[in-house]
Design a protein around this motif. Structure first.
Motif, short mmCIF file in Angstrom:
data_model
loop_
_atom_site.label_atom_id
_atom_site.label_comp_id
_atom_site.label_asym_id
_atom_site.label_seq_id
_atom_site.Cartn_x
_atom_site.Cartn_y
_atom_site.Cartn_z
N UNK A 1 -3.22 8.39 2.49
CA UNK A 1 -3.50 8.35 1.05
C UNK A 1 -2.56 7.39 0.33
N UNK A 2 -1.29 7.36 0.74
CA UNK A 2 -0.33 6.43 0.13
C UNK A 2 -0.74 4.98 0.38
N UNK A 3 -1.16 4.72 1.61
CA UNK A 3 -1.60 3.36 1.93
C UNK A 3 -2.83 2.95 1.11
N UNK A 4 -3.81 3.86 1.01
CA UNK A 4 -5.01 3.56 0.23
C UNK A 4 -4.70 3.38 -1.25
N UNK A 5 -3.78 4.19 -1.72
CA UNK A 5 -3.42 4.08 -3.14
C UNK A 5 -2.76 2.75 -3.44
N UNK A 6 -1.81 2.34 -2.60
CA UNK A 6 -1.15 1.06 -2.82
C UNK A 6 -2.14 -0.09 -2.71
N UNK A 7 -3.06 -0.02 -1.76
CA UNK A 7 -4.07 -1.08 -1.61
C UNK A 7 -4.98 -1.13 -2.83
N UNK A 8 -5.40 0.02 -3.32
CA UNK A 8 -6.28 0.06 -4.49
C UNK A 8 -5.59 -0.50 -5.73
N UNK A 9 -4.32 -0.16 -5.92
CA UNK A 9 -3.57 -0.67 -7.08
C UNK A 9 -3.42 -2.18 -7.00
#
Length: 703
Positions: free
Chosen positions: A682-690
């Motif tokens: 989830x952290x990886x997806x969040x950083x990518x989305x931002x």
């Protein structure tokens, strides 16, 4: 000359060559006459006069004892000449030169054995003595004794292959002797084989030639395996080896005979080593050459097993005989032999443990547990390691431990301490159910009876270890409760979100009403009021006595709360922006995709001009010609590159296998690990989305 037989090195002066013998056979009867054989006629032909072959052998042995000194002088004179002829142009090691010279001399002497002459001789003996096969065997033995006179330099023949010297004999002669041996009854062959063993031991002890004995022994092992495996032969061989332990050359020669028993069966070779050779290492009379020879035999057997990949089973008696010898402080082993045996212990352990470990390790566990107490530190470490391996792979070992616990309490305490000290590793690999049942059984066994106040120290220590590990292993319901709690939280969160979406806001939803009613309840209001009073009291007390600590605590709380508020505001702002401008963002993304496609098409169109295509064709042709030249140059290194690639692939596969074993097998996939993996994802997806959101937003604002 003195009228005696010439040494094999003087091959030019041999009385009868092969060509001359063939000419004489055409002109004369097949049986050799006295003029052709000379002084050897009385020795080689047992039918002369009325004496039998046993008297002739006796006369020959007495003549040999009288002429031994003269024969030694002739050999000393002959050997330098032979080695001078066979000396290679390039200087090699002395051992290699001796090996080559001895092989060449033996080959010359074996070539003097004429198959036709032997056939005619044995055929005549069969006619005269058709019902006495022992006479046939004695004639064959005497014929080889007359022709082969070379003394071996190595009584164990370790410099040569396992089939030497029998592989030097012609195939026709091998077939003839095998046919003769197969015609003779087993009881006669057994007696002849034991006589050959006695003769080999005697000749090696006296320094005489023993090659003729070895050739016949090897021929019998190939053609008559039942004879070699008979109880009479094995008992005789064991008796000779036991008596000759202190005589190095004789003992090594008899050990060489032992290697002919198993022939090509690797499991039998290993069994022969553990049955006959290992006890010799345990005696105090063995010299260093004997120990080195036995060690080389073990190395050869292990190498053959490794090359064949055959599954070998080793019994507990053989394994523990080797194990005790390796760790025995009073052994008669030389230091280098003990070091090598220690290094090979893991290989021997694999022979004992690797085949059907879930059923065979139960036969090793009791003996290992008994050896875990009164031994050295190094041996104790190895024993405890093997005990854990037994418990991990064979569930029956837990029951054996329970049965042996009362009689071997000190040994069990040692094992419990080892498990306790390596708890993090052991608990991941053993069967938890069987482990906990065993601990409970030990607790019941160790519990003091009613009215008994004194408890032994080892019992008290065992109780502490068992109770500590039972508490650490925990209940199996803990994992189920955690999973149920997680499911309940997820279901509750989904219900709240659906409720808020249905009514439009949290205050209007059923969940909001329940929450507001809960806050207005008298008990809740009273609890909150009491908590506020005590909180104010603690605040006043802290600000009065420890103001710095309270300020530091409030600073941390404010920083955390402000960070969370900023993050919530950031999420809310960006979400609102996305919702408000979703159509505009979609149009901009569509326009960006169309623009990227047009630019890619223009780039490809600009590159596909006739000039660029001609240049590309020329470059490809030059590259292919260069590849052809380099292929010719690098073809010799392709095998090495392929080997390196294969090794890299094997190493990558091993690493992947180790990763899977470490992360999914040895360490079970628990709820905590799943939560950790989910949080990372989830952290990886969040950083990518931002990151992508900021990129799109900046592009939108720029336009």
């Amino acid at each position: 000359m003195s009228g005696k037989w010439e040494v094999a090195g003087k091959s030019k002066k041999v009385p009868i060559s092969k060509k001359a013998a063939k000419k004489q056979k055409k002109e004369q009867p097949p049986v050799a006459t006295e003029e052709e054989m000379g002084e050897s006629y009385a020795f080689s032909n047992p039918l002369k006069e009325s004496k039998n072959i046993y008297n002739l052998m006796k006369d020959e042995s007495s003549d040999q004892d009288q002429d031994r000194k003269q024969d030694n002088k002739e050999n000393l004179i002959t050997k330098p000449r032979v080695s001078g002829k066979l000396r290679p142009k390039k200087k090699g090691s002395p051992v290699a030169q001796v090996k080559k010279a001895e092989r060449e001399v033996l080959l010359e002497q074996i070539e003097e054995v004429d198959v036709s002459d032997m056939k005619s001789l044995i055929g005549d003996v069969k006619k005269r003595f058709p019902n006495h096969p022992r006479v046939w065997l004695k004639d064959i033995q005497s014929y080889f004794h007359m022709k082969v006179t070379l003394r071996e330099s190595d009584s164990g023949l370790m410099m040569y292959e396992s089939t030497y010297p029998y592989n030097m004999v012609e195939t026709e002669l091998q077939d003839f002797m095998s046919g003769i041996f197969k015609e003779i009854p087993d009881n006669v062959m057994i007696g002849f084989y034991t006589e050959l063993l006695d003769g080999l031991a005697r000749d090696v002890r006296n320094g005489a030639c023993a090659y003729h004995h070895r050739i016949l022994l090897q021929c019998m092992s190939h053609s008559c395996p039942k004879t070699v495996h008979s109880k009479e032969v094995t008992d005789k061989l064991q008796h000779l080896i036991t008596d000759s332990v202190s005589r190095t050359k004789e003992c090594v020669a008899l050990l060489w005979c032992l290697q002919m028993i198993p022939r090509n069966r690797l499991d039998t070779k290993l069994k022969v080593w553990f049955t006959w050779m290992l006890p010799i290492l345990q005696t105090r009379k063995t010299e260093r050459p004997v120990q080195d020879y036995i060690l080389n035999c073990l190395n050869n057997v292990v190498s053959e097993i490794a090359e064949s990949n055959e599954a070998i089973e080793l019994g507990p008696s053989d394994f523990f005989g080797y194990f005790d010898l390796v760790f025995s402080p009073n052994s008669n082993l030389f230091p280098h032999v003990q070091v090598v045996l220690m290094e090979m212990l893991e290989i021997v352990k694999c022979f004992a443990f690797s085949s059907n470990p879930d059923k065979r390790l139960r036969s090793f566990f009791p003996s290992l547990l008994i050896r875990s107490q009164q031994c050295g530190a190094k041996q104790k470490t190895v024993v405890l390691k093997y005990l854990l391996e037994c418990l991990q792979q064979d569930a029956q070992c837990w029951l054996l431990w329970q049965q042996m616990f009362g009689k071997h309490l000190n040994n069990s305490v040692t094992l419990l301490e080892h498990i306790h000290d390596n708890w993090n590793i052991v608990v991941k690999t053993v069967n938890r159910t069987a482990f906990k049942q065993t601990l409970n059984y030990l607790m019941v066994t160790l519990a003091p009876s009613t009215g008994k106040t004194k408890v032994k120290e080892n019992q008290r220590r065992a109780l502490e270890l068992c109770s500590d590990m039972i508490h650490a292993i925990g209940s199996p319901l803990k994992g189920a409760l955690k999973l149920a709690l997680l499911v309940m939280i997820v279901v509750s969160a989904a219900y709240v979100l659906h409720d808020v979406k249905e009514f439009g806001s949290f205050q209007a939803s059923r969940t909001g009403q329940i929450y507001s009613n809960f806050l207005q309840h008298e008990t809740v209001v009273q609890v909150f009021g009491t908590a506020k009073v005590y909180g104010d009291t603690v605040h006043k007390y802290g600000m009065t006595h420890v103001p710095l600590l309270m300020e530091y605590f409030y600073t941390i709380c404010n920083s955390v709360s402000s960070t969370l508020a900023l993050f919530a505001l950031f999420v809310q702002t960006n979400v609102n922006y996305l919702i408000e401008n979703k159509e505009e963002i979609a149009q901009q993304m569509k326009a960006a995709a169309v623009d990227a496609g047009e630019r890619s098409y223009s780039l490809i169109k600009s590159l596909t001009t006739p000039e660029n295509i001609d240049w590309l064709e020329t470059t490809v042709l030059q590259f292919m010609e260069l590849c052809r030249e380099y292929w010719t140059l690098a073809s010799g290194h392709m095998l090495h590159a392929a080997t390196v690639g294969a090794n890299s692939a094997v190493a990558l596969y091993g690493s992947a296998q180790e990763f899977v074993i470490v992360n999914f097998i040895n360490e079970p996939v628990t709820l905590d690990r799943l939560k950790e993996w989910g949080l990372t994802l989830s952290t990886f997806l969040q950083e990518t989305a931002i990151y992508y959101y900021n990129t799109v937003r900046n592009a939108t604002l720029a336009n």
